[in-house]
Design a protein around this motif. Sequence first.
Motif, PDB file in Angstrom:
ATOM      1  N   PHE A  19     129.684  17.390 131.528  1.00 30.64           N
ATOM      2  CA  PHE A  19     129.173  18.597 130.893  1.00 30.64           C
ATOM      3  C   PHE A  19     128.234  18.232 129.748  1.00 30.64           C
ATOM      4  O   PHE A  19     127.183  18.868 129.554  1.00 30.64           O
ATOM      5  CB  PHE A  19     130.314  19.462 130.369  1.00 30.64           C
ATOM      6  N   ARG A  20     128.604  17.209 128.958  1.00 28.60           N
ATOM      7  CA  ARG A  20     127.745  16.788 127.845  1.00 28.60           C
ATOM      8  C   ARG A  20     126.361  16.383 128.327  1.00 28.60           C
ATOM      9  O   ARG A  20     125.340  16.745 127.738  1.00 28.60           O
ATOM     10  CB  ARG A  20     128.391  15.626 127.082  1.00 28.60           C
ATOM     11  N   GLU A  21     126.297  15.632 129.412  1.00 32.48           N
ATOM     12  CA  GLU A  21     125.015  15.192 129.963  1.00 32.48           C
ATOM     13  C   GLU A  21     124.153  16.394 130.348  1.00 32.48           C
ATOM     14  O   GLU A  21     122.968  16.463 130.007  1.00 32.48           O
ATOM     15  CB  GLU A  21     125.253  14.306 131.191  1.00 32.48           C
ATOM     16  N   GLU A  22     124.740  17.331 131.057  1.00 34.42           N
ATOM     17  CA  GLU A  22     123.986  18.508 131.503  1.00 34.42           C
ATOM     18  C   GLU A  22     123.576  19.381 130.328  1.00 34.42           C
ATOM     19  O   GLU A  22     122.450  19.893 130.277  1.00 34.42           O
ATOM     20  CB  GLU A  22     124.845  19.315 132.482  1.00 34.42           C
ATOM     21  N   HIS A  23     124.479  19.532 129.380  1.00 33.16           N
ATOM     22  CA  HIS A  23     124.209  20.394 128.227  1.00 33.16           C
ATOM     23  C   HIS A  23     123.161  19.770 127.306  1.00 33.16           C
ATOM     24  O   HIS A  23     122.307  20.473 126.759  1.00 33.16           O
ATOM     25  CB  HIS A  23     125.502  20.648 127.455  1.00 33.16           C
ATOM     26  N   HIS A  24     123.234  18.461 127.179  1.00 34.65           N
ATOM     27  CA  HIS A  24     122.243  17.751 126.355  1.00 34.65           C
ATOM     28  C   HIS A  24     120.837  17.951 126.931  1.00 34.65           C
ATOM     29  O   HIS A  24     119.881  18.238 126.206  1.00 34.65           O
ATOM     30  CB  HIS A  24     122.599  16.267 126.307  1.00 34.65           C
ATOM     31  N   ARG A  25     120.712  17.828 128.232  1.00 37.22           N
ATOM     32  CA  ARG A  25     119.413  18.001 128.882  1.00 37.22           C
ATOM     33  C   ARG A  25     118.901  19.431 128.691  1.00 37.22           C
ATOM     34  O   ARG A  25     117.719  19.644 128.421  1.00 37.22           O
ATOM     35  CB  ARG A  25     119.519  17.666 130.375  1.00 37.22           C
ATOM     36  N   LEU A  26     119.789  20.408 128.810  1.00 38.99           N
ATOM     37  CA  LEU A  26     119.388  21.801 128.577  1.00 38.99           C
ATOM     38  C   LEU A  26     118.827  21.977 127.172  1.00 38.99           C
ATOM     39  O   LEU A  26     117.762  22.583 126.981  1.00 38.99           O
ATOM     40  CB  LEU A  26     120.602  22.727 128.771  1.00 38.99           C
ATOM     41  N   CYS A  27     119.517  21.423 126.181  1.00 35.19           N
ATOM     42  CA  CYS A  27     119.075  21.557 124.788  1.00 35.19           C
ATOM     43  C   CYS A  27     117.757  20.833 124.548  1.00 35.19           C
ATOM     44  O   CYS A  27     116.882  21.325 123.815  1.00 35.19           O
ATOM     45  CB  CYS A  27     120.146  21.026 123.840  1.00 35.19           C
ATOM     46  N   LEU A  28     117.598  19.666 125.150  1.00 34.53           N
ATOM     47  CA  LEU A  28     116.350  18.922 125.016  1.00 34.53           C
ATOM     48  C   LEU A  28     115.187  19.691 125.631  1.00 34.53           C
ATOM     49  O   LEU A  28     114.102  19.774 125.051  1.00 34.53           O
ATOM     50  CB  LEU A  28     116.477  17.554 125.677  1.00 34.53           C
ATOM     51  N   ASP A  29     115.409  20.268 126.801  1.00 34.53           N
ATOM     52  CA  ASP A  29     114.356  21.025 127.465  1.00 34.53           C
ATOM     53  C   ASP A  29     113.921  22.241 126.644  1.00 34.53           C
ATOM     54  O   ASP A  29     112.763  22.674 126.726  1.00 34.53           O
ATOM     55  CB  ASP A  29     114.823  21.493 128.848  1.00 34.53           C
ATOM     56  N   LEU A  30     114.837  22.781 125.833  1.00 33.32           N
ATOM     57  CA  LEU A  30     114.537  23.967 125.027  1.00 33.32           C
ATOM     58  C   LEU A  30     114.160  23.605 123.586  1.00 33.32           C
ATOM     59  O   LEU A  30     113.982  24.501 122.761  1.00 33.32           O
ATOM     60  CB  LEU A  30     115.747  24.904 125.017  1.00 33.32           C
ATOM     61  N   ASP A  31     114.031  22.310 123.302  1.00 30.92           N
ATOM     62  CA  ASP A  31     113.676  21.841 121.958  1.00 30.92           C
ATOM     63  C   ASP A  31     114.620  22.405 120.898  1.00 30.92           C
ATOM     64  O   ASP A  31     114.208  22.828 119.823  1.00 30.92           O
ATOM     65  CB  ASP A  31     112.228  22.198 121.601  1.00 30.92           C
ATOM     66  N   LEU A  32     115.903  22.422 121.204  1.00 30.94           N
ATOM     67  CA  LEU A  32     116.899  22.819 120.217  1.00 30.94           C
ATOM     68  C   LEU A  32     117.312  21.603 119.405  1.00 30.94           C
ATOM     69  O   LEU A  32     117.302  20.476 119.909  1.00 30.94           O
ATOM     70  CB  LEU A  32     118.121  23.414 120.902  1.00 30.94           C
ATOM     71  N   ARG A  33     117.672  21.846 118.165  1.00 33.49           N
ATOM     72  CA  ARG A  33     118.174  20.780 117.304  1.00 33.49           C
ATOM     73  C   ARG A  33     119.479  21.247 116.666  1.00 33.49           C
ATOM     74  O   ARG A  33     119.682  22.430 116.441  1.00 33.49           O
ATOM     75  CB  ARG A  33     117.150  20.425 116.214  1.00 33.49           C
ATOM     76  N   GLY A  34     120.349  20.306 116.385  1.00 26.92           N
ATOM     77  CA  GLY A  34     121.605  20.676 115.771  1.00 26.92           C
ATOM     78  C   GLY A  34     122.722  19.743 116.159  1.00 26.92           C
ATOM     79  O   GLY A  34     122.494  18.618 116.607  1.00 26.92           O
ATOM     80  N   ARG A  35     123.957  20.240 116.005  1.00 28.33           N
ATOM     81  CA  ARG A  35     125.142  19.440 116.299  1.00 28.33           C
ATOM     82  C   ARG A  35     126.031  20.210 117.253  1.00 28.33           C
ATOM     83  O   ARG A  35     126.430  21.347 116.962  1.00 28.33           O
ATOM     84  CB  ARG A  35     125.908  19.122 115.013  1.00 28.33           C
ATOM     85  N   ILE A  36     126.352  19.597 118.371  1.00 29.19           N
ATOM     86  CA  ILE A  36     127.203  20.215 119.375  1.00 29.19           C
ATOM     87  C   ILE A  36     128.334  19.251 119.710  1.00 29.19           C
ATOM     88  O   ILE A  36     128.089  18.063 119.938  1.00 29.19           O
ATOM     89  CB  ILE A  36     126.405  20.559 120.646  1.00 29.19           C
TER      90      ILE A  36
END
Length: 313
Positions: A19-36
């Motif tokens: 899940f972390r791998e998939e979620h990380h890619r989603l956040c990268l694609d959307l240029d989100l920054r932060g802590r998850i």
Amino acid sequence: MYQVLLYYCYTPLASPEQFREEHHRLCLDLDLRGRIIVAAEGLNGTVSGTRENCAAYMAAVQADPRFAALEFKVDEVPAHTFQKLHVRVKSEIVHSSLHHVRPHEKTGQHLSPLEFKALKDRDDVVVVDVRSDYEYNLGRFKNAVTLDIENFRDFPERVERLREFQDKKILTYCTGGVKCEKATAFLLEQGFENVYQLHGGIIKYGIEAGGEDFDGQCYVFDNRVAVDVNSVNPTVISRCHHCQQPSARLINCANPHCNAHLPLCESCGSLLEGACSEACAEHPDKRPYDGTGTYPKLSNHYTPAQGLASYRA
């Protein structure tokens, strides 16, 4: 315009690493920054991004049936409030030492901000702050009981201090709600019966109830450090660590070996160059003071591709 999203959800995740791998890619694609934080018990995060990208992120998360109960707290900001993106797998989504507690199975009764407001001043009620000391020293509800907690993992050791209120309704609160889920679940386990929590935490209370009777500011875990939530009867309760004058200005000591998190007014900040004491001001490793008293890690020309590659390395 940008937004900050604060959210959590206790829900079983069978494969946190995947899940972390998939979620990380989603956040990268959307240029989100932060802590998850991802764990077998759920998801907890604070991210910033453009309105459009935040909307796309919220839609993607809420499309997953595992997060049907997840609720986003949304705040408007002029720019990113984080320098980088971190998506990490941990044993808990909030460090509590209560690994056995299952908030998605049993937790305290949720109160909406308006329900919390209506109950909080009754004689048969006690309001309990489950946050750390540097948070409640900056801001807290009027007459709230605090538990001298340096870190939330200390909470289980402080529960006995609440025994005198066992015949009352216990209303807990924290920043966004994630700590209250475990705190109230543990209280129920320890024999407390009338246990409630402020749904959505202080942030939601500020949005929906005007923050009334929340004295001071609310500490937040991004580059803003603290935010105003009370638009009804605001006040300042924290005092400068050096001169003891009222000050809501929170800093980290410029001495990295101290790094104390405390209020320091602008005048004392200039006098001590961002340090909490004369000794720290004279320390050879003291960080340069730019007037803010915060020292976020620089992005070092961070890009999404580099972020993913460095994580996997």
